[in-house]
Scaffold this active site. Structure first.
Site, PDB file in Angstrom:
ATOM      1  N   TYR A   1      -1.610  -1.091  10.571  1.00  0.00           N
ATOM      2  CA  TYR A   1      -1.855  -1.029   8.929  1.00  0.00           C
ATOM      3  C   TYR A   1      -0.447  -0.384   8.207  1.00  0.00           C
ATOM      4  CZ  TYR A   1      -3.967  -1.101   4.735  1.00  0.00           C
ATOM      5  OH  TYR A   1      -4.408  -1.617   2.443  1.00  0.00           O
TER       6      TYR A   1
ATOM      7  N   SER B   1       1.477  -1.168   0.117  1.00  0.00           N
ATOM      8  CA  SER B   1      -0.065  -0.054   0.434  1.00  0.00           C
ATOM      9  C   SER B   1       0.898   1.201   0.028  1.00  0.00           C
ATOM     10  CB  SER B   1      -0.830  -0.101   1.377  1.00  0.00           C
ATOM     11  OG  SER B   1      -1.128   1.153   0.894  1.00  0.00           O
TER      12      SER B   1
END
Length: 251
Positions: free
Chosen positions: A157, A144
């Site tokens: 995350y 990401s």
């Protein structure tokens, strides 16, 4: 159809990016195994591919559990003879509403185990079969842009996605001798809901002029795993419409 004789595993294939990736490989003739925790979504995604003339099988899998990953890969190899391509897509965001000071070790472990540890485990298992293939194999990990930049209160995350990026180059170096390429894609804003509900400002803030779609990531996976592109390994491909290259200052 260069994937007509290939077997592909896509984790987290029941929705969003994973679903689009699975459909893209099936459309190119691959036999696709859709690994998904949500049985209804996984089965629905597989049935849609089959209805379109593709070859798909849903296999339930919780990627936070090592034994389920081992079983997933073993089943695929037993059913189809080998594993050629692995797309490590499954992941969760911080499953909590608390901030940095309230983030528990249990939640941290859940995010890291689901997002990052699963990438290592699935690649380890798949590579055991890939290295026996005449032309090796290919792995694509979904990281990401959060591995490069952050919003507040996204520590677990961000750490998991940073780990995926680092695992990618580590495994690429380790597995290169076995003819296995390992790359990662770092998506930015990829809209998996109703694209028509996006605002004009959502699109205009991207240098590319639009918000991303799951199919943008699917096409990149097809590119990175094509046999003729086996010189590409250990790479991180950022697909974000240019957002991480845009200087943003508050007025």
């Amino acid at each position: 159809m260069i994937y007509a004789d290939k077997t592909v595993i896509v984790t987290g294939a029941g929705r969003g990016i994973g679903r689009a990736v699975a459909a893209a490989y099936a459309a190119e003739g691959a036999k696709v195994v859709l690994a998904e925790l949500d049985a209804d979504l996984g089965q629905e995604a597989a049935e849609k591919i089959i209805a379109a003339g593709g070859h798909a099988e849903f296999v339930p899998c919780d990627v936070s559990r090592e034994e389920e990953i081992v079983a997933l890969v073993a089943h695929t190899a037993n059913e189809y003879g080998t594993v050629d391509i692995l797309i490590n897509n499954a992941g969760i965001s911080n499953p909590h509403s608390a901030g940095f000071y309230e983030l528990s070790a249990d939640v941290w472990d859940k995010v890291l185990n689901t997002n990052a540890r699963s990438v290592f485990l699935a690649t380890r298992e798949a590579a055991k079969f890939m290295r026996k293939n005449p032309d090796g194999g290919a792995v694509v990990n979904l990281s990401s842009t959060r591995s490069l930049m952050s919003e507040p209160n996204t520590e677990a995350y961000a750490a998991s996605k940073g780990a995926i990026s680092a695992l990618t180059h580590a495994m690429a170096v380790t597995l290169g001798k076995d003819g296995i390429t390992v790359n990662c894609i770092s998506p930015g804003w990829i809209e998996t809901g109703d694209y028509n509900e996006l605002r004009e400002i959502d699109h205009k803030q991207h240098p590319a002029g639009r918000v991303g779609k799951p199919e943008d990531i699917a096409r990149a996976c097809l590119y990175l795993t094509a046999p003729e592109n086996n010189f590409i390994t250990g790479a991180q491909l950022v697909i974000d419409g240019g957002m991480t290259r845009k200087m943003i200052y508050e007025p």
